[in-house]
Design a protein around this motif. Structure first.
Motif, PDB file in Angstrom:
ATOM      1  N   SER A   1      32.700 -16.322  12.582  1.00  0.00           N
ATOM      2  CA  SER A   1      32.351 -17.576  13.219  1.00  0.00           C
ATOM      3  C   SER A   1      30.873 -17.531  13.550  1.00  0.00           C
ATOM      4  CB  SER A   1      33.184 -17.765  14.489  1.00  0.00           C
ATOM      5  OG  SER A   1      32.889 -18.988  15.117  1.00  0.00           O
ATOM      6  N   ALA A   2      30.298 -18.658  13.933  1.00  0.00           N
ATOM      7  CA  ALA A   2      28.862 -18.695  14.215  1.00  0.00           C
ATOM      8  C   ALA A   2      28.533 -17.865  15.448  1.00  0.00           C
ATOM      9  CB  ALA A   2      28.412 -20.139  14.411  1.00  0.00           C
ATOM     10  N   ALA A   3      27.322 -17.304  15.471  1.00  0.00           N
ATOM     11  CA  ALA A   3      26.866 -16.521  16.617  1.00  0.00           C
ATOM     12  C   ALA A   3      26.931 -17.362  17.881  1.00  0.00           C
ATOM     13  CB  ALA A   3      25.442 -16.021  16.382  1.00  0.00           C
ATOM     14  N   GLY A   4      27.454 -16.773  18.943  1.00  0.00           N
ATOM     15  CA  GLY A   4      27.546 -17.463  20.224  1.00  0.00           C
ATOM     16  C   GLY A   4      28.864 -18.148  20.485  1.00  0.00           C
ATOM     17  N   THR A   5      29.669 -18.356  19.448  1.00  0.00           N
ATOM     18  CA  THR A   5      30.918 -19.114  19.624  1.00  0.00           C
ATOM     19  C   THR A   5      31.989 -18.332  20.380  1.00  0.00           C
ATOM     20  OG1 THR A   5      31.613 -18.390  17.412  1.00  0.00           O
ATOM     21  CG2 THR A   5      30.590 -20.565  17.590  1.00  0.00           C
ATOM     22  N   LEU A   6      31.837 -17.016  20.479  1.00  0.00           N
ATOM     23  CA  LEU A   6      32.837 -16.208  21.175  1.00  0.00           C
ATOM     24  C   LEU A   6      32.395 -15.813  22.581  1.00  0.00           C
ATOM     25  CD1 LEU A   6      33.793 -13.750  18.264  1.00  0.00           C
ATOM     26  CD2 LEU A   6      34.827 -15.959  18.811  1.00  0.00           C
ATOM     27  N   ASP A   7      31.230 -16.279  22.997  1.00  0.00           N
ATOM     28  CA  ASP A   7      30.610 -15.778  24.224  1.00  0.00           C
ATOM     29  C   ASP A   7      31.459 -15.940  25.478  1.00  0.00           C
ATOM     30  OD1 ASP A   7      28.471 -14.969  22.758  1.00  0.00           O
ATOM     31  OD2 ASP A   7      27.073 -16.496  23.484  1.00  0.00           O
ATOM     32  N   HIS A   8      32.161 -17.037  25.618  1.00  0.00           N
ATOM     33  CA  HIS A   8      32.823 -17.327  26.887  1.00  0.00           C
ATOM     34  C   HIS A   8      34.341 -17.227  26.802  1.00  0.00           C
ATOM     35  CE1 HIS A   8      28.910 -18.529  28.312  1.00  0.00           C
ATOM     36  NE2 HIS A   8      28.801 -19.431  27.360  1.00  0.00           N
ATOM     37  N   LEU A   9      34.845 -16.622  25.758  1.00  0.00           N
ATOM     38  CA  LEU A   9      36.292 -16.463  25.630  1.00  0.00           C
ATOM     39  C   LEU A   9      36.798 -15.355  26.541  1.00  0.00           C
ATOM     40  CD1 LEU A   9      36.937 -16.778  21.789  1.00  0.00           C
ATOM     41  CD2 LEU A   9      37.556 -18.412  23.565  1.00  0.00           C
TER      42      LEU A   9
ATOM     43  N   GLU B   1      45.109 -16.794  19.259  1.00  0.00           N
ATOM     44  CA  GLU B   1      45.145 -16.485  20.690  1.00  0.00           C
ATOM     45  C   GLU B   1      44.503 -15.124  20.903  1.00  0.00           C
ATOM     46  OE1 GLU B   1      48.497 -15.420  23.971  1.00  0.00           O
ATOM     47  OE2 GLU B   1      48.681 -17.393  23.018  1.00  0.00           O
ATOM     48  N   CYS B   2      43.500 -15.085  21.775  1.00  0.00           N
ATOM     49  CA  CYS B   2      42.720 -13.876  22.004  1.00  0.00           C
ATOM     50  C   CYS B   2      43.503 -12.864  22.843  1.00  0.00           C
ATOM     51  CB  CYS B   2      41.420 -14.254  22.711  1.00  0.00           C
ATOM     52  SG  CYS B   2      40.406 -12.845  23.206  1.00  0.00           S
ATOM     53  N   SER B   3      43.585 -11.649  22.345  1.00  0.00           N
ATOM     54  CA  SER B   3      44.186 -10.567  23.121  1.00  0.00           C
ATOM     55  C   SER B   3      43.119  -9.605  23.635  1.00  0.00           C
ATOM     56  CB  SER B   3      45.212  -9.807  22.285  1.00  0.00           C
ATOM     57  OG  SER B   3      44.617  -9.261  21.123  1.00  0.00           O
ATOM     58  N   ALA B   4      41.999  -9.551  22.953  1.00  0.00           N
ATOM     59  CA  ALA B   4      40.897  -8.690  23.394  1.00  0.00           C
ATOM     60  C   ALA B   4      39.586  -9.210  22.832  1.00  0.00           C
ATOM     61  CB  ALA B   4      41.124  -7.252  22.948  1.00  0.00           C
ATOM     62  N   LEU B   5      38.530  -9.034  23.598  1.00  0.00           N
ATOM     63  CA  LEU B   5      37.188  -9.406  23.151  1.00  0.00           C
ATOM     64  C   LEU B   5      36.271  -8.228  23.423  1.00  0.00           C
ATOM     65  CD1 LEU B   5      35.585 -11.845  21.984  1.00  0.00           C
ATOM     66  CD2 LEU B   5      34.863 -12.348  24.309  1.00  0.00           C
ATOM     67  N   THR B   6      35.633  -7.721  22.381  1.00  0.00           N
ATOM     68  CA  THR B   6      34.760  -6.568  22.526  1.00  0.00           C
ATOM     69  C   THR B   6      33.350  -6.907  22.053  1.00  0.00           C
ATOM     70  OG1 THR B   6      35.432  -5.745  20.345  1.00  0.00           O
ATOM     71  CG2 THR B   6      36.642  -4.911  22.256  1.00  0.00           C
ATOM     72  N   ALA B   7      32.395  -6.153  22.537  1.00  0.00           N
ATOM     73  CA  ALA B   7      30.994  -6.330  22.134  1.00  0.00           C
ATOM     74  C   ALA B   7      30.468  -4.987  21.658  1.00  0.00           C
ATOM     75  CB  ALA B   7      30.152  -6.856  23.284  1.00  0.00           C
ATOM     76  N   GLU B   8      29.960  -4.942  20.436  1.00  0.00           N
ATOM     77  CA  GLU B   8      29.429  -3.718  19.859  1.00  0.00           C
ATOM     78  C   GLU B   8      27.898  -3.760  19.922  1.00  0.00           C
ATOM     79  OE1 GLU B   8      31.048  -3.347  15.953  1.00  0.00           O
ATOM     80  OE2 GLU B   8      33.129  -3.541  16.656  1.00  0.00           O
ATOM     81  N   GLU B   9      27.312  -2.760  20.535  1.00  0.00           N
ATOM     82  CA  GLU B   9      25.864  -2.704  20.677  1.00  0.00           C
ATOM     83  C   GLU B   9      25.199  -2.386  19.340  1.00  0.00           C
ATOM     84  OE1 GLU B   9      24.178  -3.420  23.407  1.00  0.00           O
ATOM     85  OE2 GLU B   9      26.033  -3.813  24.510  1.00  0.00           O
ATOM     86  N   LYS B  10      23.954  -2.815  19.210  1.00  0.00           N
ATOM     87  CA  LYS B  10      23.173  -2.427  18.039  1.00  0.00           C
ATOM     88  C   LYS B  10      22.924  -0.927  18.088  1.00  0.00           C
ATOM     89  CE  LYS B  10      20.510  -6.686  17.260  1.00  0.00           C
ATOM     90  NZ  LYS B  10      19.142  -7.251  17.181  1.00  0.00           N
ATOM     91  N   PRO B  11      22.872  -0.279  16.934  1.00  0.00           N
ATOM     92  CA  PRO B  11      22.538   1.153  16.933  1.00  0.00           C
ATOM     93  C   PRO B  11      21.158   1.377  17.537  1.00  0.00           C
ATOM     94  CG  PRO B  11      23.379   0.451  14.786  1.00  0.00           C
ATOM     95  CD  PRO B  11      23.138  -0.789  15.582  1.00  0.00           C
ATOM     96  N   GLY B  12      20.990   2.512  18.216  1.00  0.00           N
ATOM     97  CA  GLY B  12      19.692   2.818  18.812  1.00  0.00           C
ATOM     98  C   GLY B  12      18.616   3.013  17.758  1.00  0.00           C
TER      99      GLY B  12
END
Length: 260
Positions: free
Chosen positions: A8-16, A69-80
Motif C-alpha cells: 500500500s502507499a507509504a503512510g497508509t498504515l500509520d494510524h492503524l 482485519e489487523c492483528s499486528a502492526l510492526t515497524a522495521e527500522e532502516k539498517p544502520g
C-alpha cells in the motif's frame, strides 16, 4: 510458510491498531484476489514500502478491494549501514536482473549508472520509462522477498555524478577484477574504524559488460572510492552486485538481525 505480501502507499498504515480493518485497493488488490485468489479467513501481510507491516486476516474480497482485519502492526527500522547498488546500464535485461536479485537479497537503494562503456543509453522518454521499469522490478522483488522496505531507484547518473556520490558516501567500493585487496578485507577494515552510532551508506559500484574504463576508475578513486576484488572469477554485470550484497551482508552482520 510466510504470508504473501502486498504493498500500500507509504503512510497508509500509520494510524492503524489491532482489530481495525484496512481496505487495500487498486492493482495490488486485484492481484491479491484475481491472481493469488485470496479468500476470507486467509492470512496476509500488507506493507507500506517504508518499513511498516500489517499482519492480518482477510475478511472480504472483491475484484477491486481486499479488506483485512489487523492483528499486528510492526515497524522495521532502516539498517544502520545501508547498501546501495550502483549498477551500470547493460544490454538485454542483465541490469534489471541485477536489480531484481539484489532487492531479494536486501539492497537498500539502486543508482543506475550511464558509464562510458554502457551500450544502452537512457535519453529523453526512454530514460523515464527505463527508470520506472527498474523501480517496478524492485517493487516486485521486494514483494517476492516479503520485504517491508522497497528499495528506492534513484536518479540515473553519469560518471561525474557518480564521483560526487562516491565523495559523499561513507564508503564506495568499485568491484574490479584487477584490484589487489579482497572485498571482505576492504569492508572489515572500514568497519573496524566506522562509528556505528550514526547511519552509514556504502556504494557497491558495478560496471557494464565491457568493464569500467581506466579513466573512470581514476576519477572515482580520486573522489574517494576504492577498488576491491570480489573473487577469483570475473562475474557478469548481473551477478557481481548481488554477490557483493551477500558478502557485505555477512561481514556487516545484517543477516543476523531482523530483516529491513
Amino acid at each position: 510458510m510466510s504470508n504473501p505480501v502486498f504493498f500500500s502507499a507509504a503512510g497508509t498504515l500509520d494510524h492503524l491498531v489491532p482489530g481495525a480493518q484496512f481496505v487495500l485497493q487498486g492493482p495490488e488488490a486485484r492481484h491479491a484476489v484475481a491472481v493469488k485468489r485470496l479468500a476470507p479467513g486467509e492470512s496476509v501481510d500488507i506493507a507500506d514500502g517504508a518499513g511498516k507491516r500489517l499482519t492480518g486476516t482477510v475478511v472480504a474480497a472483491s475484484p477491486s478491494e481486499l479488506t483485512v482485519e489487523c492483528s499486528a502492526l510492526t515497524a522495521e527500522e532502516k539498517p544502520g549501514i545501508r547498501l546501495v547498488l550502483v549498477q551500470a546500464l547493460a544490454k538485454g535485461d542483465r541490469d534489471e536482473l541485477a536489480v531484481e536479485t539484489a532487492t531479494e537479497l536486501g539492497i537498500d537503494a539502486v543508482i543506475p549508472w550511464q558509464s562510458e562503456r554502457s551500450i544502452v543509453r537512457w535519453k529523453g522518454e526512454r530514460a523515464a520509462k527505463a527508470h520506472a521499469k527498474w523501480q517496478s522490478v524492485a517493487n516486485a522483488a521486494a514483494k517476492q522477498a516479503r520485504r517491508a522496505w522497497i528499495p528506492e531507484v534513484r536518479a540515473a547518473v553519469e560518471t561525474a555524478g557518480l564521483a560526487a556520490a562516491a565523495a559523499e558516501a561513507d564508503l564506495a567500493i568499485i568491484l574490479h577484477e584487477h584490484a589487489v585487496r579482497p572485498f571482505r578485507s576492504v569492508l572489515e577494515s572500514w568497519q573496524a574504524t566506522a562509528d556505528g552510532s550514526v547511519p552509514r551508506e556504502i556504494l557497491l559500484i558495478v560496471g557494464p559488460e565491457g568493464g569500467i574504463s581506466p579513466r573512470e576508475v581514476t576519477r572515482l578513486c580520486s573522489a574517494g572510492a576504492v577498488t576491491a576484488l570480489l573473487g577469483h572469477h570475473v562475474l557478469r554485470s548481473s551477478t557481481a552486485g548481488p554477490a557483493a550484497v551477500v558478502l557485505a551482508s555477512d561481514v556487516l552482520g545484517r543477516w543476523a538481525a531482523p530483516a529491513g
